[in-house]
Motif scaffolding. Structure first.
Motif, PDB file in Angstrom:
ATOM      1  N   ALA A  17       0.854  -1.186   0.000  1.00 39.08           N
ATOM      2  CA  ALA A  17       0.000   0.000   0.000  1.00 39.08           C
ATOM      3  C   ALA A  17       0.888   1.234   0.000  1.00 39.08           C
ATOM      4  O   ALA A  17       0.772   2.094   0.854  1.00 39.08           O
ATOM      5  CB  ALA A  17      -0.902  -0.025   1.233  1.00 39.08           C
ATOM      6  N   GLU A  18       1.807   1.306  -0.967  1.00 39.87           N
ATOM      7  CA  GLU A  18       2.761   2.412  -1.001  1.00 39.87           C
ATOM      8  C   GLU A  18       2.818   2.994  -2.387  1.00 39.87           C
ATOM      9  O   GLU A  18       2.668   2.276  -3.372  1.00 39.87           O
ATOM     10  CB  GLU A  18       4.164   1.929  -0.649  1.00 39.87           C
ATOM     11  CG  GLU A  18       4.258   1.415   0.745  1.00 39.87           C
ATOM     12  CD  GLU A  18       5.679   1.457   1.266  1.00 39.87           C
ATOM     13  OE1 GLU A  18       6.610   1.586   0.479  1.00 39.87           O
ATOM     14  OE2 GLU A  18       5.827   1.369   2.492  1.00 39.87           O
ATOM     15  N   GLY A  23      14.544   0.398   6.648  1.00 41.91           N
ATOM     16  CA  GLY A  23      14.410   1.701   7.295  1.00 41.91           C
ATOM     17  C   GLY A  23      12.956   2.056   7.479  1.00 41.91           C
ATOM     18  O   GLY A  23      12.061   1.447   6.893  1.00 41.91           O
ATOM     19  N   LEU A  24      12.744   3.035   8.311  1.00 41.97           N
ATOM     20  CA  LEU A  24      11.399   3.485   8.670  1.00 41.97           C
ATOM     21  C   LEU A  24      11.275   4.959   8.333  1.00 41.97           C
ATOM     22  O   LEU A  24      12.136   5.750   8.689  1.00 41.97           O
ATOM     23  CB  LEU A  24      11.202   3.362  10.184  1.00 41.97           C
ATOM     24  CG  LEU A  24      10.924   2.017  10.792  1.00 41.97           C
ATOM     25  CD1 LEU A  24      10.991   2.163  12.307  1.00 41.97           C
ATOM     26  CD2 LEU A  24       9.575   1.506  10.364  1.00 41.97           C
ATOM     27  N   SER A  25      10.198   5.330   7.699  1.00 35.72           N
ATOM     28  CA  SER A  25       9.930   6.757   7.542  1.00 35.72           C
ATOM     29  C   SER A  25       9.245   7.259   8.808  1.00 35.72           C
ATOM     30  O   SER A  25       8.661   6.479   9.563  1.00 35.72           O
ATOM     31  CB  SER A  25       9.078   7.012   6.309  1.00 35.72           C
ATOM     32  OG  SER A  25       7.886   6.286   6.384  1.00 35.72           O
ATOM     33  N   VAL A  26       9.346   8.541   9.050  1.00 34.92           N
ATOM     34  CA  VAL A  26       8.707   9.104  10.244  1.00 34.92           C
ATOM     35  C   VAL A  26       7.548   9.997   9.822  1.00 34.92           C
ATOM     36  O   VAL A  26       7.600  10.665   8.796  1.00 34.92           O
ATOM     37  CB  VAL A  26       9.696   9.900  11.124  1.00 34.92           C
ATOM     38  CG1 VAL A  26      10.740   8.965  11.698  1.00 34.92           C
ATOM     39  CG2 VAL A  26      10.336  11.041  10.372  1.00 34.92           C
ATOM     40  N   ARG A  27       6.509   9.944  10.622  1.00 36.27           N
ATOM     41  CA  ARG A  27       5.333  10.741  10.316  1.00 36.27           C
ATOM     42  C   ARG A  27       5.466  12.158  10.853  1.00 36.27           C
ATOM     43  O   ARG A  27       5.155  13.129  10.182  1.00 36.27           O
ATOM     44  CB  ARG A  27       4.082  10.051  10.919  1.00 36.27           C
ATOM     45  CG  ARG A  27       2.775  10.691  10.549  1.00 36.27           C
ATOM     46  CD  ARG A  27       2.533  10.638   9.055  1.00 36.27           C
ATOM     47  NE  ARG A  27       2.781   9.308   8.536  1.00 36.27           N
ATOM     48  CZ  ARG A  27       1.839   8.376   8.411  1.00 36.27           C
ATOM     49  NH1 ARG A  27       0.604   8.643   8.745  1.00 36.27           N
ATOM     50  NH2 ARG A  27       2.141   7.194   7.949  1.00 36.27           N
ATOM     51  N   ARG A  28       5.925  12.241  12.075  1.00 29.37           N
ATOM     52  CA  ARG A  28       6.094  13.563  12.686  1.00 29.37           C
ATOM     53  C   ARG A  28       7.555  13.734  13.052  1.00 29.37           C
ATOM     54  O   ARG A  28       7.991  13.346  14.132  1.00 29.37           O
ATOM     55  CB  ARG A  28       5.197  13.689  13.936  1.00 29.37           C
ATOM     56  CG  ARG A  28       3.732  13.842  13.566  1.00 29.37           C
ATOM     57  CD  ARG A  28       2.895  14.084  14.790  1.00 29.37           C
ATOM     58  NE  ARG A  28       2.889  12.920  15.676  1.00 29.37           N
ATOM     59  CZ  ARG A  28       2.161  12.832  16.785  1.00 29.37           C
ATOM     60  NH1 ARG A  28       1.414  13.851  17.169  1.00 29.37           N
ATOM     61  NH2 ARG A  28       2.201  11.742  17.518  1.00 29.37           N
ATOM     62  N   HIS A  62      15.373  14.379  13.706  1.00 30.93           N
ATOM     63  CA  HIS A  62      15.113  13.814  12.382  1.00 30.93           C
ATOM     64  C   HIS A  62      15.407  14.846  11.294  1.00 30.93           C
ATOM     65  O   HIS A  62      15.933  14.512  10.228  1.00 30.93           O
ATOM     66  CB  HIS A  62      13.645  13.377  12.252  1.00 30.93           C
ATOM     67  CG  HIS A  62      13.303  12.149  13.026  1.00 30.93           C
ATOM     68  ND1 HIS A  62      12.256  12.096  13.916  1.00 30.93           N
ATOM     69  CD2 HIS A  62      13.869  10.908  13.038  1.00 30.93           C
ATOM     70  CE1 HIS A  62      12.186  10.884  14.450  1.00 30.93           C
ATOM     71  NE2 HIS A  62      13.156  10.148  13.934  1.00 30.93           N
ATOM     72  N   PHE A  73      14.217   7.249   4.921  1.00 38.09           N
ATOM     73  CA  PHE A  73      14.219   6.180   5.921  1.00 38.09           C
ATOM     74  C   PHE A  73      15.219   6.480   7.031  1.00 38.09           C
ATOM     75  O   PHE A  73      16.295   7.044   6.782  1.00 38.09           O
ATOM     76  CB  PHE A  73      14.597   4.845   5.274  1.00 38.09           C
ATOM     77  CG  PHE A  73      13.510   4.240   4.437  1.00 38.09           C
ATOM     78  CD1 PHE A  73      12.237   4.794   4.368  1.00 38.09           C
ATOM     79  CD2 PHE A  73      13.752   3.082   3.708  1.00 38.09           C
ATOM     80  CE1 PHE A  73      11.232   4.227   3.595  1.00 38.09           C
ATOM     81  CE2 PHE A  73      12.755   2.504   2.929  1.00 38.09           C
ATOM     82  CZ  PHE A  73      11.509   3.078   2.877  1.00 38.09           C
ATOM     83  N   THR A  91      16.992   4.472  10.607  1.00 34.15           N
ATOM     84  CA  THR A  91      17.162   3.279  11.423  1.00 34.15           C
ATOM     85  C   THR A  91      17.708   3.739  12.767  1.00 34.15           C
ATOM     86  O   THR A  91      18.740   4.408  12.812  1.00 34.15           O
ATOM     87  CB  THR A  91      18.127   2.282  10.769  1.00 34.15           C
ATOM     88  OG1 THR A  91      17.601   1.917   9.490  1.00 34.15           O
ATOM     89  CG2 THR A  91      18.256   1.019  11.608  1.00 34.15           C
TER      90      THR A  91
END
Lengths: 321, 321
Positions: free
Chosen positions: B31-32, B107-112, B117, B200, B202
């Motif tokens: 879902a990207e 890796g992870l994306s950040v929402r806020r 960051h 992303f 980590t």
């Protein structure tokens, strides 16, 4: 495709803090499942799925489904087992909704099953039935035969809208199914939604099943009937007898059907087609124009119903030629 | 959420037969991305992404994007490199559409994004600019300043529909931007869509960037301006000067801005807000009611435009207090 609930990195970190699976390395929304939100979760400890259960899931039923998945995994069936957090809790809350982390189950579903896939799928279904023996949980099949007439009472107009005259035909089917519904067959935990997209293969061999959220206790042969409808029809609407025999043969390689079960298969398959026709018809009418999920076409199962209606004595399922 | 192209197991097996990455173990729609179809692909050889490029992607531009991703990966920047098949071909065809397999980038994306960051993201952007130095490909920024007025000519009605009187305000902005658009700044390959969901981390540290499908050659400081808009506004619409200073400081830790670049940042940020406002406004009007993808709200960028309009001499980006 389904991600209804957005989970941000902070919420994910908070959730993972309750578990012993390390910190997140990757987290991706999946275009899988139509009822719940699913995420691939990779942590320093391994790979998992996070499912957030959306409003159509009755939370009180979740323990049955998740306990069953764990039971199966512990009893030799390849199922994704749910993880318990440090306090032993399996059903967590994310954004106010129930959620669970389950193991990552590798494997590929097939879109157009071959005869070999059908045999493997049949054997896998028997493995599932055998592994579930002794599972202490119980859940009635709320989409079983008794539910169809009341459900259809709300859908007569929708049926005629789909195809003029269809409501009367369905009523006739329902009467026939009510009169002839097989009784007294061996029961147990069934998957109840054993479709190709819920079954995984690795290198052509059965590798597991997912999506146990319709599982319940009902006639084991009904599960075979659901699978026959889901696996053994060709794209042109014809029933592939070779595939059906392979599926039943695969099943019987582990759990031979009784004479009564075998005799019941045509009626069970007719009923199984009715169950999916009715719920698809319901979803078809209930889906708003701007919905993010395309409902499945009820006509696919209307055509399967017609096949079973026309051949009420279909004794092809694995019977000798 | 995006899976526009369905790929079945047979098509996948055919595709994989051209590569030296083994056979498929798992294949899941993601879902990207809103423009293309993305799949997580696990094989006996490793983990990958398969992207099928949908109709908005101009196929003749794909080599630039994919070559850039490979170049970056080979020059020390964490980018998912595309895989070549046994014949050295990177751009394959699936269901008649161009497609590519790229490495899995963890890796992870950040929402806020936090201030930390933002600092990491700024440093990561400078790494990208540095790693791209010497890349031989070139592509004009077709969403650069020269494109805005012609694009807006088709959107005046949509702007007034969004907010009465907005068309005149935007026209004024466009005139001002055309008159004062910075010239002669250092150019290079820019990401041009360096938003938090494309970056992303980590364990809180920059871990890479994805989605290079707007990359082009333009002023490097314009990329910083896009990032300032994307990373440094609060949910309430206010501009977070601390985050902005951190982003610029992170960037300058690797590539200090020239005096001209620093002076140009307010205009570049105003222009960058215009670019995303216009394309969101265009998508907003063009999205049919039943679409599977929700367009992004153009009002978010209308508010950012207003901030830049009100503070034309905003010299806050990393400048001493």
């Amino acid at each position: 495709m389904a991600v209804y609930t957005d989970i941000n990195d902070e919420e994910l970190a908070l959730l993972l803090a309750d578990y012993d699976i390390g910190t997140a390395l990757a987290f991706k929304g999946m275009a899988e499942g139509v009822e719940n939100s699913n995420f691939l979760l990779e942590t320093t400890g391994g790979r998992y799925f996070l499912t957030v259960y959306e409003k159509r899931m009755r939370e009180e039923e979740l323990p049955f489904f998740l306990d069953l998945m764990r039971w199966l995994a512990q009893h030799g069936f390849p199922s994704a087992a749910p993880l318990a957090d440090r306090n032993g809790v399996t059903i967590k809350r994310v954004r106010g909704k129930p959620a669970a982390i389950v193991e990552f189950l590798p494997g590929l579903s097939v879109r157009r099953p071959t005869v070999d896939h059908c045999r493997e799928a049949g054997e896998g279904l028997a493995r599932l039935h055998q592994a579930a023996q002794g599972f202490p949980g119980t859940r009635a099949n709320d989409l079983g035969q008794a539910s169809w007439a009341p459900l259809f009472a709300t859908l007569r107009e929708a049926a005629d809208g789909l195809k003029p005259g269809l409501a009367a035909t369905i009523s006739g089917d329902l009467d026939r199914l009510a009169a002839a519904w097989p009784q007294g067959l061996p029961t147990g935990v069934i998957h109840a939604d054993y479709f190709p997209d819920n079954v995984f293969f690795t290198a052509g061999k059965f590798a597991g099943a997912i999506d146990f959220y319709f599982a319940c206790v009902d006639a084991l042969a009904y599960d075979v009937a659901v699978a026959l409808n889901a696996w053994c029809f060709e794209a042109d609407g014809s029933f592939n007898i070779t595939s059906a025999r392979a599926l039943v043969a695969g099943y019987e390689s582990l759990r031979p059907l009784s004479a009564a079960e075998r005799q019941a298969l045509p009626a069970l398959a007719h009923g199984a087609a009715m169950r999916f026709f009715l719920t698809r018809l319901e979803a078809w009418g209930a889906t708003p124009a701007g919905a993010l999920v395309r409902p499945k076409d009820p006509l696919e199962y209307e055509r399967k119903l017609a096949v079973h209606r026309a051949a009420p004595d279909l004794v092809l399922f694995g019977a000798p030629a």
